[in-house]
Design a protein around this motif. Sequence first.
Motif, short mmCIF file in Angstrom:
data_model
loop_
_atom_site.label_atom_id
_atom_site.label_comp_id
_atom_site.label_asym_id
_atom_site.label_seq_id
_atom_site.Cartn_x
_atom_site.Cartn_y
_atom_site.Cartn_z
N LEU A 72 43.62 48.49 76.02
CA LEU A 72 44.47 47.62 75.22
C LEU A 72 45.88 48.19 75.12
O LEU A 72 46.07 49.41 75.20
N PRO A 73 46.89 47.34 74.89
CA PRO A 73 48.24 47.84 74.70
C PRO A 73 48.31 48.75 73.47
O PRO A 73 47.53 48.61 72.52
N GLY A 74 49.27 49.66 73.49
CA GLY A 74 49.40 50.62 72.40
C GLY A 74 49.57 49.96 71.04
O GLY A 74 48.97 50.39 70.04
N GLY A 75 50.39 48.90 70.99
CA GLY A 75 50.59 48.22 69.71
C GLY A 75 49.31 47.62 69.16
O GLY A 75 49.07 47.64 67.95
N THR A 76 48.50 47.08 70.06
CA THR A 76 47.22 46.50 69.64
C THR A 76 46.29 47.58 69.11
O THR A 76 45.58 47.39 68.11
N LYS A 77 46.27 48.74 69.77
CA LYS A 77 45.45 49.85 69.28
C LYS A 77 45.87 50.26 67.87
O LYS A 77 45.02 50.51 67.00
N MET A 78 47.16 50.34 67.63
CA MET A 78 47.65 50.72 66.30
C MET A 78 47.25 49.67 65.25
O MET A 78 46.86 50.01 64.13
N GLU A 79 47.32 48.40 65.63
CA GLU A 79 46.91 47.33 64.71
C GLU A 79 45.43 47.45 64.37
O GLU A 79 45.02 47.29 63.21
N ILE A 80 44.61 47.71 65.38
CA ILE A 80 43.16 47.83 65.16
C ILE A 80 42.86 48.98 64.21
O ILE A 80 42.06 48.84 63.27
N LEU A 81 43.51 50.11 64.41
CA LEU A 81 43.27 51.25 63.52
C LEU A 81 43.71 50.95 62.10
O LEU A 81 43.03 51.32 61.14
N ALA A 82 44.84 50.25 61.95
CA ALA A 82 45.31 49.88 60.61
C ALA A 82 44.33 48.91 59.95
O ALA A 82 44.02 49.05 58.75
N LEU A 83 43.83 47.93 60.70
CA LEU A 83 42.89 46.96 60.14
C LEU A 83 41.58 47.64 59.75
O LEU A 83 40.99 47.33 58.70
#
Length: 208
Positions: free
Chosen positions: A123-134
């Motif tokens: 996954l793109p880096g931004g999506t990974k960061m969103e997933i971890l935040a969620l």
Amino acid sequence: MPRGRPPRRTRAQVVAAAIAVADAEGLAALTMRRLATELDAGVMSLYTYVRDKDDLVDQMVDHVSAFPPAERPPGLLDLLRWQRALMLRHPWLPEALPNRRLTGENTLRFLEHGLAALAPTGLPGGTKMEILALLTGFVASYAGHELAQARAGITDPERIAAHVAQLRAAVAGGAYPELARVLAEAAPAAPPSFDAIAQRMINGLLAG
């Protein structure tokens, strides 16, 4: 050239004292004046160690967030289990986490673990960061609910039985036939475990 007096305490000692206050009485009870009293120090002397209360809370979050060494790289579910246990040990954490400047060594290492667990997804880096935040938000909400139940002395079976009884009373008049049908089919059941819900969250986010 004369040298100034060395600090009476280390930053780690100041942060540990702040954590003790928050653990015992909640984040609202932690003020710079209260911390100074706990340390038998002047309020202004605390600003030798932290810029302000926000900086203090940032330091507290990082201080408690040291992920233990593991024999294998942790997966996402391992990380969420650890977060939940951490929040239950430190009940002020769910309240403290939003809008924190999480740039300390321990919090960055945790983020690194999370990104490593997501690396195989491509996954793109931004999506990974969103997933971890969620996922962190989910754990904070779940742990906050557990803590509130513990304070109220309510167990899950008690809560479910009471809620189902209220729902059945509400649908008795026939205004909600679909809900009445579901309630007639299903008996109150034990809620799914944290692991089960967390895995569903992980699966859903990765599938999306």
